[in-house]
Structures are given as C-alpha cells and as structure tokens.
Write an enzyme that holds these catalytic residues in place. Sequence first.
Site, mmCIF file in Angstrom:
data_model
loop_
_atom_site.group_PDB
_atom_site.id
_atom_site.type_symbol
_atom_site.label_atom_id
_atom_site.label_comp_id
_atom_site.label_asym_id
_atom_site.label_seq_id
_atom_site.Cartn_x
_atom_site.Cartn_y
_atom_site.Cartn_z
ATOM 1 N N GLU A 1 -10.098 -9.459 5.937
ATOM 2 C CA GLU A 1 -10.186 -8.763 4.654
ATOM 3 C C GLU A 1 -11.403 -7.856 4.538
ATOM 4 O OE1 GLU A 1 -7.731 -8.464 3.116
ATOM 5 O OE2 GLU A 1 -6.508 -10.175 3.688
ATOM 6 N N HIS B 1 -4.742 -3.560 8.573
ATOM 7 C CA HIS B 1 -4.392 -4.921 8.978
ATOM 8 C C HIS B 1 -3.368 -4.952 10.119
ATOM 9 C CE1 HIS B 1 -6.380 -7.567 6.192
ATOM 10 N NE2 HIS B 1 -5.813 -7.086 5.114
ATOM 11 N N GLY C 1 -0.359 -6.946 -6.090
ATOM 12 C CA GLY C 1 -1.076 -6.482 -4.908
ATOM 13 C C GLY C 1 -0.174 -6.063 -3.767
ATOM 14 N N ALA C 2 -0.547 -6.406 -2.558
ATOM 15 C CA ALA C 2 0.186 -5.990 -1.376
ATOM 16 C C ALA C 2 -0.051 -7.000 -0.261
ATOM 17 C CB ALA C 2 -0.284 -4.604 -0.929
ATOM 18 N N MET C 3 0.874 -7.028 0.716
ATOM 19 C CA MET C 3 0.757 -7.994 1.812
ATOM 20 C C MET C 3 1.112 -7.320 3.126
ATOM 21 S SD MET C 3 0.092 -10.982 2.946
ATOM 22 C CE MET C 3 0.231 -11.313 4.707
ATOM 23 N N GLU C 4 0.215 -7.504 4.113
ATOM 24 C CA GLU C 4 0.254 -6.740 5.362
ATOM 25 C C GLU C 4 1.237 -7.234 6.407
ATOM 26 O OE1 GLU C 4 -2.386 -8.672 4.348
ATOM 27 O OE2 GLU C 4 -3.294 -9.726 6.029
ATOM 28 N N ASN C 5 2.368 -7.871 6.016
ATOM 29 C CA ASN C 5 3.342 -8.352 7.008
ATOM 30 C C ASN C 5 3.541 -7.297 8.093
ATOM 31 O OD1 ASN C 5 4.059 -10.452 4.997
ATOM 32 N ND2 ASN C 5 4.904 -8.683 3.928
ATOM 33 N N GLU D 1 -3.801 -1.990 3.949
ATOM 34 C CA GLU D 1 -2.748 -2.805 4.564
ATOM 35 C C GLU D 1 -2.417 -2.308 5.972
ATOM 36 O OE1 GLU D 1 -2.088 -5.528 3.105
ATOM 37 O OE2 GLU D 1 -3.053 -4.965 1.217
HETATM 38 ZN ZN LIG Z 1 -6.038 -7.391 3.025
#
Ligand SMILES: [Zn+2]
Length: 883
Positions: free
Chosen positions: A348, A329, A289-293, A326
Amino acid sequence: MRQLLLFASFVLLFHTSLHAEKKFDFATTPGKLPKEVRPSEYAIRIEPDLNKLTFSGSETIKLQIDKPVTKVILNALEMEIASASLDGKPLSRKAILLDAGEQTLTLNLPNELPAGEHELMLAFSGKINQQGQGLFYARYQEQGTNEKKIMFGTQFEATDARRMFPCWDEPSFRARFQLTAVVPKNFMAVSNMPVEQEKDLKGTKEVQFAITPSMSSYLVVLCAGELDAIESEQDGVKLRVIATKGKAEMGRYALESEARILHYYNDYFAIPYPLPKLDLIAIPGGFGGAMENWGGITYYESVLLFDPQNSSTRTKQDIFAVVAHEMAHQWFGDLVTMAWWDNLWLNEGFASWMGSKCTDHFYPEWNEWLRRSVSRDPSRRTGFPKDIAMQYDARSTVHPVQQPITTEAEAGSAFDEITYRKGQSIIRMLESFLGENVFRDGIRKYIAGHKYSNSTTADLWQALTESSGKPVGEIAPSWTEQPGVPLVKANRQGSTIKLAQERFTVNFPNPPALQWQVPLTYVTQDQPATNGFLLRDSAADLPNELPPDRAIKFNVSDSGYYRVEYDDASWKLLSEQIDRFSEADRVNLLTDAWALVQANRKPLTHYLALVDRVLKDDQLAVYDQIIDTFTFINRLLAGDPIRPRFQQFTRALLRPAFDRLDWEPKPGEAISRSFLRGSLIRGLGILDDSDIIADCRSRFDQFFSDPSAIPPDLRPDVLMVVGRYADSQTWEKLHRLGLKTTSTEEKQNYYEALASAIDPRLASRTMPIALTDELPTSRAGYLLPFLARHGERPDVVWEYAREHMKALLAKQDALSVNSFAPGLFTFFSDPKDAEALEKYARTNLPQAAGKAVAKTMDEIRFRADFKARLLPQLENWMETQSR
Ligand SMILES: [Zn+2]
C-alpha cells in the site's frame, strides 16, 4: 556510572533489534496454515443463485506435499462442505471438520498421505453477502430504464477468498487459478483472465476463464451482471472498462488513462504487464474504494466513471489517482506479493507513492503531492493525507508501519493511514535521498528478483542497497519497524546550526524515547538549491555555517516525514522571508506550527501569526490547511458561548480571498482557483457566513430549473452548505434529488448534504436511511459516521446507532466492522464520553475492536484537554485582534 552504562547498552540492544526482519522464506513466513501441504493449481466452478443469494461450488486442487501428513488444513468460512475426496477416494463425513473461530477446514485422513503430488476435490455451498466480503451482490437502478437490477462481484482482500471457495488463503501460498462460472444468459462474466470458452446450458451459460499465472488467493476476482464494455489496446494488452448497462461510455476517461498509465509502468518497472488483458470494472455498490485483483480491478463507480456534463474535476483527479494506484499494484502486490500481512505497507505504501508519482507526471498542474499532504476534509477524499498520518503517529495508540499480524481481524484493521500514507511518505523520502534513477533501478531489481513470488521489506532494502551503494537497510528500519515521528530541533549558535532530534508526541506523557536516521533537506536564504544532511545521531551540527541574519528552511517542499522546531530567532527570519518560499514550503510550515500548538510546545499565536502572513497570495493548499484548522476549532467550540466570536474573527480572515475570487469563474482561470472557490464556500459556510449561506440557498433554488446554477466543481461544497443549514423542506428536496439520480457521484453529493444537517430533528430523519436499500451498502454504512463528523450532534447519532447496532454492522465490510462503533465517538470532547465508550466496548465489542477503541478514547481525551488549553488563548487572541 552504572545507570549510564545500563542505559547505553539498552540503546544498543534496541538498535540491533531494528534489523531483525529476514528476507522472504516460505517455510518461516508467519501464518496459521501448516506449510508442508501446498496447492499448485485450483480448478473452481461457481454457480450463484441470485434469487436465494446463495451459491454452490466445486473445486479440484492439485497439491504438493513435502512430507507425509495425516491431515490437510486449509481455510473455509461460512460455508457447508457437501463432500471431499482425496486422490479420487471419498472422505467420510466425520473426517471433514469446519472450525468457524479459526476459519479453517480440517480433513482428517484415514491413512498417512505420502509426500508428492495429490489431488483434492471438494463440493461446497455458501452465501452471497450484501457487504463487500467474499461473493457479494449489488442492487442498482439501471441507467436509462430505471429498472431495479442486481449484479454480483467479489472482494477477497484480506482474508475472504475462503468465503467463496475453500483454499490456502494466505498470500505466500501462491497457485494458479482456473475459474468457471454459471450465470444467466444475459450476464457478462469477468475474471482475472480472458474467457476461454462459453457453453449454453438450460436457461444459463457456463463461462470458463483461462488459467492464471501463479498468484495469491486474495487477488482472485469474479464479477457478473448485465454489463457493457468499451475497449482499447496498449503495448499488446487488451484494455477494457466495464460498467452496468448504459454506463460504459462514462468509462472513456478511465480507459484513456489506463492506456497512458500502462505504458508508463511498463517502462518504469522494465517488465511488461504480464497478463493478456486488464479490465477496470465499475460496481454500483457493495464495496467502496477499489481492489487491485490481478487483471480485473474492481472500483466503486464514483472512482471510475466520469460524466463530462455533471462530474467534478475532483472526481477526475480521484479517478486518475485511484487507477494509477491500483495499476501499480499489478506489479507491486500482484506480480510480487508481500509474504504476510505484517508487510502490507509494502503493497500500500508503494502503490500510493507510485500512483502519486504517476499522477504528478501526467498532470503537474494538479499539484498531486500537495493534494496528498494537507487534510482538506479527508472524509470525502480517496486515501489519507500525509498530515493526518503524522498527527496520528504522534499519539500513544499508534503502531509501526510493520506490525505483527496474527488474526484475520488484525489483517483487516491494518489498512489505515499509517500503512498507506506514512508508507508512501517514507518511500518518497527514500527516493529523494537516493536519487530518482538509482531508486528506480533498485525497484526494477526487486521486481525482477521476486516476480511470481513473495517478498519482505528486507528484500526491498536489499535491492535498494545494491542499486545505490548506500546502507538503506540501516537507515530505513527506524521508519518502518518503530512507531512515531521525529521532531528535529534547529538552534542557532552564532553561525552554527545545532541540530537535535527527539520523538514528537501529542497527548502522550513519558513516551519511550526513539531515534531515527533522518535524511534532512534544507535551503538557505543565500543558497536556494536543496542541500541534504543525514542526521544519524541524537544531535549534530549542520556542516555548513550560516550568517546569523540569514533564514534557513528544513524539509524542502514538504517531502520529508518529520516535524521541525526552530529557535525563536530562526523562526522570525523564516516568517519574514515567507514570500520567498513555495506553496508546499508554506504548507509545511503551517502544518508543523499547528502540530506544535497541539503538542503544547508553542502557543496558538505561533500558528495564527503565520496565517496572517500567508493569506494574501490565495494559494489553494495554504487555504485548505487553514480552513481545515479553523473547522477543527469550530467543531471543538460547538455549544460554547465563545463560538460566534471565533467565527466572526476567522470569517474576517478568509472572506477577502472569496471576494477576490467571487462566484463567477474568470475565463481561462487555473483549476486551483476553482478548487479554492469551493474550499472557501465550504469553509465560510461552516463558519456561518450569512452571505455565503444565502447565496448557496438561492443557487440551490435555481438549480432545479437550471443545473448550471451550480457548476459540477462546486456542487459538493454548495450542497453541503445547503444541507448543513437545511430546514425540513430543503431536506426533502435534497432527498428527492438523491432518490432520483442514477449517478453514484451525484447520489453521494445529495446524501452527504443530508448527513451534514446540524438540526438534530433532521439528523433523526437521515439516520434510518442507513438501514434501507436507498444507497449502495458501502455508502449506507458510511452515513452515520459522516453525520457524527459533520452534524455536530454525535450524541444523537450514538443513541440511534446503539439501538440499531446489529443491523448497521451487517452493512460494514471486513475492513470497517471493528472500528464502526468506536469511530462514532471520535467527535466527542468530554472525557466522560471516553468512559462511556470503554464501558460499551467491554460488554458489546469483540476484542478485535480494542485498538480502535483505544485510539478513539485517546482522541476524545486529547480534544477535551486541547479545548481547555485553547479557550483562554482564543480569548486573548480575539481581544488583541479587536483592539
Ligand atoms: Zn492499494
């Protein structure tokens, strides 16, 4: 009378309790850590050792203390504390207490610490994990050289920043972070902010990043490796796509998309993106997946990198949608953060909705909303389709969108279809109820009012109420604070449409009654413009009259989150008029009809008669819904003597569409035709169509000398059919291809083909791959669940998993560790298997797995019951078909 009164007062009580949530207030925000000590600034130095897979670190934290304290409590996990000092005075060893169960670090102070500003210094060490938790590593084959390389990255959401540095690891403890990393000289290091200075050390270098604005700890990022970047600029922000050496150019599509999306959001939110740069970082494993840092979004490679020669259009769609999600976010989540994990849906649900809205804006031809509503083989897709959320929301094991979260494990398991897809659907429904511009103004107000701070759902309702003048705070909580999905019943009496609502359930006897405020939309045969009506009570008459011979359709374009059941006369009119309705409306009628069959409210023929009417137009989403339903039934019938006949009848329904399309694309054909071709190949392949299977095999044989024999858009589907019916030789060919490629997208195609094999001897050869380094950790962890879903022998999968559970769990990240074992049971349909799971869970699984266990047990029992109901109806249907 007394009983009635009691009932009435209960209903009143219940309704008032729905408005309980308060606006954001730091002091009363839930959480484990005491609120009187707050960090304001961290300076963190991390030195990883990639040979030993450990790291050492030190940090200085500026503290704001509100009232005198004798201890300081923060989070730390799986690390050792070498030393601690407060305001320059070292603490004794026995004053430093780590609690692994609570995941905290307690510092007992020798003297009372007065209110005011203080400084805490810590030195610590920990490990670099193989799965995406805290600091993790990813091993990969380098593009071009094929050398084995290693890089590292971080994954902190929900509660794993505490694995890299001791911190106040709860979202409402915002602070500024200044990171420094010591890395090999040939590494590029990336974090939230730009590099401020680099210093050469002996054999390594020290990279110091600029300090961040005030933010939550779960959004900190640090990645480093032998990386390349491509860059551009938009609205004064430096944009980059970063990937392992040799792959950055494949980020071109993502970089172009990033620029367009940034400009779109700058306008939508009316606050420009606040950091000087935004990096999109492709990581070849470790996590999915992916992470919105903030400022440094991480992606699993296959949702960021696009190879125009070999990638499919679906990959392109996924890249755009995930980047848009992302990036949403960066405002909704990063600039304004939910106060606590019970409001995760705010992050989310909103980002999912915003991502889809943005995708639909730039690519209307992709039909993003439709793509998000039906469940074409959800395992392969990013996110969860809306209909899957609605199916789950009808069960006894479901939770409300806003749910109490007290433990780290609960925070981890909150990332599910309800949080994402029900959340997104509610936002979409509200937007269409309030109007696009009014809704956007409310969002602008909300972001401006809470920037660099936190918020709750109540804050969002407040902003939307102010911008719209409508009582959003009264309408919305019935969707977020209680579980379930409403069923709206439409019954004609003369020219009046009588409406009633009740809770829609599946496999859930005697559910507690619930009521919603439903923003209904509808069109009539005479008035194709969309009308709206807010159904506030349990029953009401539709304000306008309708002649008894005119059709009416509710839930226009499938944009609402409710099911509709029509009386027989209205349903008959509706099905006769089906040609008037859009693809989205047809899909809506199909999904509702199928749900009513599942709920035992309608016979199977109610659904199948509708299928007969919608096949002729070759619409992608319509076919995807039907193929998905047939695939589900086919799976339920595995091992049953009725199955070959079922396959024969359903093939006869689907095959004409494939014959119209054929294998060869027509010049200039719409992208939806090419997707439909893939769907039909997969669907017919699963239903044992011998021509399709033979064609897939011969194309696979040609593929070795001529890759164009299977165009990229068809590869996942053709390879899946080849893998499903593979013999040992074919299995080996697929495996060799998988081993050879350095593309994560292609690897995924080959290994999923391997994991589709229905021959249990081949399944036994596929499973051990999950324990090797052949696949990135996140993908390896996914191999068994995939096999349980597609391979038809969940018993063989479970047997293997049970024996190797410990090693398999070591590959799962925080979000999936508790649902891994129960998830493998999902595809059983014998109540005995539900008991077996319960028994296994009692002695082997932690309490935190309880919800996942209950959910799977419900699914098994539903499948068993549904199969028993379906069999005689299928017999009847096939009987009438063959007459
Ligand atoms: Zn998300």
